[in-house]
Design a protein around this motif. Structure first.
Motif, mmCIF file in Angstrom:
data_model
loop_
_atom_site.group_PDB
_atom_site.id
_atom_site.type_symbol
_atom_site.label_atom_id
_atom_site.label_comp_id
_atom_site.label_asym_id
_atom_site.label_seq_id
_atom_site.Cartn_x
_atom_site.Cartn_y
_atom_site.Cartn_z
ATOM 1 N N ASN A 1 -1.211 -7.746 -5.868
ATOM 2 C CA ASN A 1 0.118 -8.359 -5.855
ATOM 3 C C ASN A 1 1.201 -7.323 -6.134
ATOM 4 O O ASN A 1 2.265 -7.330 -5.513
ATOM 5 N N LEU A 2 0.931 -6.415 -7.076
ATOM 6 C CA LEU A 2 1.898 -5.363 -7.374
ATOM 7 C C LEU A 2 2.066 -4.445 -6.160
ATOM 8 O O LEU A 2 3.174 -3.965 -5.879
ATOM 9 N N PHE A 3 0.986 -4.213 -5.452
ATOM 10 C CA PHE A 3 1.026 -3.388 -4.237
ATOM 11 C C PHE A 3 1.973 -4.012 -3.199
ATOM 12 O O PHE A 3 2.843 -3.347 -2.626
ATOM 13 N N VAL A 4 1.790 -5.304 -2.953
ATOM 14 C CA VAL A 4 2.626 -6.003 -1.975
ATOM 15 C C VAL A 4 4.085 -6.009 -2.424
ATOM 16 O O VAL A 4 5.001 -5.770 -1.624
ATOM 17 N N PHE A 5 4.310 -6.267 -3.713
ATOM 18 C CA PHE A 5 5.688 -6.252 -4.232
ATOM 19 C C PHE A 5 6.339 -4.885 -4.035
ATOM 20 O O PHE A 5 7.495 -4.790 -3.599
ATOM 21 N N SER A 6 5.616 -3.829 -4.350
ATOM 22 C CA SER A 6 6.174 -2.476 -4.232
ATOM 23 C C SER A 6 6.541 -2.156 -2.790
ATOM 24 O O SER A 6 7.599 -1.565 -2.522
ATOM 25 N N MET A 7 5.680 -2.534 -1.847
ATOM 26 C CA MET A 7 5.973 -2.256 -0.441
ATOM 27 C C MET A 7 7.151 -3.080 0.051
ATOM 28 O O MET A 7 7.984 -2.603 0.835
ATOM 29 N N LEU A 8 7.252 -4.328 -0.409
ATOM 30 C CA LEU A 8 8.399 -5.157 -0.038
ATOM 31 C C LEU A 8 9.693 -4.570 -0.591
ATOM 32 O O LEU A 8 10.731 -4.565 0.085
ATOM 33 N N LEU A 9 9.628 -4.078 -1.818
ATOM 34 C CA LEU A 9 10.805 -3.450 -2.412
ATOM 35 C C LEU A 9 11.211 -2.223 -1.606
ATOM 36 O O LEU A 9 12.401 -1.971 -1.374
ATOM 37 N N ILE B 1 -4.017 -0.943 2.481
ATOM 38 C CA ILE B 1 -3.432 0.402 2.542
ATOM 39 C C ILE B 1 -3.168 0.816 3.988
ATOM 40 O O ILE B 1 -2.105 1.334 4.321
ATOM 41 N N HIS B 2 -4.118 0.545 4.864
ATOM 42 C CA HIS B 2 -4.047 1.061 6.231
ATOM 43 C C HIS B 2 -3.207 0.193 7.152
ATOM 44 O O HIS B 2 -2.645 0.695 8.130
ATOM 45 N N ALA B 3 -3.110 -1.096 6.869
ATOM 46 C CA ALA B 3 -2.433 -1.994 7.810
ATOM 47 C C ALA B 3 -1.037 -2.380 7.353
ATOM 48 O O ALA B 3 -0.095 -2.360 8.147
ATOM 49 N N ALA B 4 -0.876 -2.742 6.081
ATOM 50 C CA ALA B 4 0.374 -3.376 5.659
ATOM 51 C C ALA B 4 1.176 -2.580 4.636
ATOM 52 O O ALA B 4 2.332 -2.909 4.385
ATOM 53 N N PHE C 1 7.497 -8.949 7.703
ATOM 54 C CA PHE C 1 6.563 -9.878 8.346
ATOM 55 C C PHE C 1 5.137 -9.346 8.271
ATOM 56 O O PHE C 1 4.202 -10.071 7.903
ATOM 57 N N VAL C 2 4.947 -8.082 8.611
ATOM 58 C CA VAL C 2 3.603 -7.488 8.591
ATOM 59 C C VAL C 2 3.049 -7.471 7.176
ATOM 60 O O VAL C 2 1.892 -7.850 6.935
ATOM 61 N N ILE C 3 3.877 -7.063 6.214
ATOM 62 C CA ILE C 3 3.408 -6.942 4.823
ATOM 63 C C ILE C 3 2.977 -8.289 4.269
ATOM 64 O O ILE C 3 1.915 -8.412 3.658
ATOM 65 N N THR C 4 3.799 -9.310 4.467
ATOM 66 C CA THR C 4 3.501 -10.617 3.852
ATOM 67 C C THR C 4 2.428 -11.373 4.625
ATOM 68 O O THR C 4 1.501 -11.928 4.021
ATOM 69 N N PHE C 5 2.528 -11.398 5.946
ATOM 70 C CA PHE C 5 1.579 -12.176 6.743
ATOM 71 C C PHE C 5 0.181 -11.571 6.679
ATOM 72 O O PHE C 5 -0.797 -12.257 6.332
ATOM 73 N N ILE C 6 0.075 -10.275 6.985
ATOM 74 C CA ILE C 6 -1.241 -9.637 6.924
ATOM 75 C C ILE C 6 -1.703 -9.528 5.482
ATOM 76 O O ILE C 6 -2.892 -9.701 5.178
#
Length: 629
Positions: free
Chosen positions: A124-132, A256-259, A93-98
């Motif tokens: 986008n690659l950053f968000v994908f990697s964190m979701l993974l 980097i700092h929030a999500a 939730f935090v990663i995608t919403f923020i």
């Protein structure tokens, strides 16, 4: 709804692929639609799946989706399996919403940048990697996402690579986090050797029956995992990369700092909590590292003049609070503070980016001032974020999340007066440097004229984040405020809670003490940096205090120590070793190849008759050999 789980990371991955391959041929409008739209679709889908999960999944339940088997080697067959439970749902939730709000903000913030497509592709690659990372059901897949966020941090911190300083900051972040990553990789080998699997639920189920509490191997595994978390989450002694990471664009800092990135270590420790519980000594080390980090980073934040570096040290300090809670066994308190921190820290970084943009890329707070009336939306949203960071009682979400940690530092079975005093002193310093930042930036006389006013694409995400920075704390009230504990009830499905050794009756007294400490920090900063600024200048003229000020400003000298102990010796040895025997062997092969080429080049004279003579001689030699045979 578990069959849709794969789409959450798939949307940003597809956005990355399209922008990486076709970005140069797309208009800025379509780049923004693909970049921000893909993450926004993930956020919407997270709400849908999350609602389904909360309404239909029994306590302790989860969603799981296996996409394919990654590889098969004997009994080792890790799968690409996504696993959603209460803990990972909070992070997703935090990663995608923020992340979506940051992407929308970036559409306007990066509008004039020449590498618009590259920026959104990396984001986008950053968000994908964190979701993974947070959806992985096994440690190998988690490690893939772990390294993915490390790569993306390098690409985005050094996004403006034309400036050598930015490239240095990117390399520094990459190399320092590699230290922790290497230890973590060794930890995965240890865990696989012990359990024969890297599937996280299986490890958590097997560990208590395989290892006894305090077992040496449990301590080794926990320490190795902790090293990985320290590197990614910028805790002592690997915290030095994060302040320099401010070289990247402001939306990158917010992400980097929030999500992403710095919260990965918090997730890893919480996810593998069973292993840490089996090693009480490592749990105390986690608490000690968190306590020391929150204090050291807080003092450093108090001396910075770059607004983004203040927020960077603030992040190090706030994650120190999360580590303190994890070490105390207050698992849900740590994750609650993670979520609240994500809201107000994203808000503060994005608002700071708007201020920097408005003042023609000025970062120095001492060259700002007078912005309260000129940028009213930025001012009010920044004020709300600052109130939450300073944990202003009752009216800010940060109060509710930090209050839990302060209480557990005293009242949990692993708590102690020393840890509580450190956390309380950290709260005082946080209130002081936050007020200092507000006063220098928005009050006083204007020192730099406003050259650019932010549009709606930048202000709307700030308003949304400000709302959550005010009201998100109400989902988990303190023990003595009532019985509304939605957040901990959700996380108790996966995380145990610490056992309190004291009742709730004394909590009000500790809350009042925290209130006095917070307002004391605010008042101190008000006097020194607004009402009587000459007093702080007079204190600075004292030689001992000036030395202490410089020491805090330099991050307590960690960079200088590392330069002497590691960087300079390695560079010295590399310079000596650059012409070693192996290099000479390769150079010899290269030299021989060049000489042979020059000899053969004489045969290419350009004279046709010489070519014909060569063919004739060659034919005669071939016929002679055949006749002889």
């Amino acid at each position: 709804m578990d069959y849709l789980l794969w789409l959450i990371p798939a949307f940003p991955l597809v956005g990355f692929i399209v922008l990486a391959l076709l970005g140069k041929h797309l208009s800025r409008f379509w780049i923004a639609i693909i970049g921000a739209g893909s993450v926004s679709l993930s956020a919407i889908l997270t709400f849908v799946i999350g609602f389904s999960f909360l309404s239909s999944t029994p306590t302790g339940g989860h969603y799981s989706q296996t996409l394919w088997t990654w590889l098969e080697v004997a009994a080792f067959n890790p799968k690409i399996t996504l696993y959603l439970d209460a803990l990972s749902l909070v992070f997703v939730f935090v990663i995608t919403f923020i992340g979506a709000l940051i992407h929308i903000y970036s559409v306007a913030f990066m509008a004039a940048d020449k590498d618009y497509a590259r920026f959104f592709a990396c984001m986008n690659l950053f968000v994908f990697s964190m979701l993974l990372l947070v959806l992985a059901d096994n440690l190998l897949l988690l490690y893939l996402g772990w390294e993915g966020v490390g790569l993306c941090s390098y690409l985005l911190i050094g996004f403006w690579y034309e400036n050598p300083t930015n490239g240095y900051a990117a390399r520094k972040a990459f190399i320092i986090t590699r230290l922790g990553d290497t230890a973590m990789a060794i930890g995965l080998f240890v865990i696989f050797y012990q359990f024969g699997t890297l599937v996280i639920p299986d490890i958590l189920a097997l560990a208590p029956s395989t290892w006894h509490e305090g077992a040496t191997i449990a301590t080794v595994a926990a320490l190795l995992l902790l090293a990985g978390g320290i590197g990614k989450s910028a805790q002592l002694p690997l915290q030095t990369w994060l302040p320099d990471a401010m070289a990247g664009p402001s939306p990158v800092s917010a992400l980097i700092h929030a999500a992403t990135m710095v919260t990965a270590g918090v997730y890893l420790i919480a996810r593998m909590h069973v292993i840490f519980q089996l090693s009480p000594i490592v749990q105390m080390i986690v608490a000690g590292i968190g306590a020391a980090t929150l204090l050291i980073a807080g003092f450093s934040a108090l001396t910075q003049y770059d607004i983004k570096r203040v927020l960077a040290y603030s992040t190090i300090s706030q994650i120190g609070y999360m580590f303190l809670a994890l070490g105390l066994g207050a698992w849900t308190a740590a994750i609650f503070h993670f979520m609240i921190h994500a809201f107000f820290k994203a808000l503060l970084f994005l608002a700071a980016g708007a201020v920097i943009e408005a003042l023609n890329h000025e970062h120095n707070m001492f060259k700002m001032g007078g912005l309260k009336n000129k940028l009213p939306v930025i001012f009010w949203t920044f004020l709300i974020g600052s109130a939450s960071l300073a944990a202003l009682p009752i009216i800010s979400a940060g109060f509710y999340s930090k209050d839990q940690i302060l209480w557990y530092a005293w009242a949990s079975e692993h708590g102690s007066p020393i840890l509580w005093l450190i956390a309380l002193l950290g709260a005082f310093i946080t209130a002081a440097y936050t007020t200092r930042m507000m006063v220098l930036t928005f009050w006083g006389d204007a020192k730099t004229s406003v050259g650019h006013y932010p549009g709606k694409l930048m202000t709307i995400p700030l308003i949304v984040l400000a709302f959550f920075s005010l009201f998100a704390g109400f989902i988990e009230l303190p023990h003595n405020f009532g019985q509304f504990t939605l957040f901990s009830n959700l996380l108790h499905q996966v995380l145990p809670e610490t056992v309190l050794k004291a009742g709730i009756h004394g909590e009000l007294l500790f809350q009042l003490l925290a209130l006095l400490v917070t307002f004391g920090g605010i008042y101190l900063a008000y006097i020194f940096w607004y009402k009587q600024p000459q007093r702080i200048e007079k204190l600075k003229r004292s030689a001992p205090l000036m030395s202490l000020y410089r020491f805090w400003f330099s991050g307590w000298g960690f960079d200088q120590v590392y330069q002497v102990l590691f960087v300079k010796p390695i560079v010295f040895i590399a310079n000596i070793n650059k012409n070693d025997v192996v290099d000479k062997l390769y150079q010899g092969i290269t030299t021989a190849t060049v000489h042979l080429y020059r000899l053969l080049s004489f045969t290419q004279s350009g004279s046709l008759r010489w070519y014909i003579i060569g063919l004739v001689i060659g034919a005669i030699l071939i016929l002679s050999i055949q006749l002889m045979l």
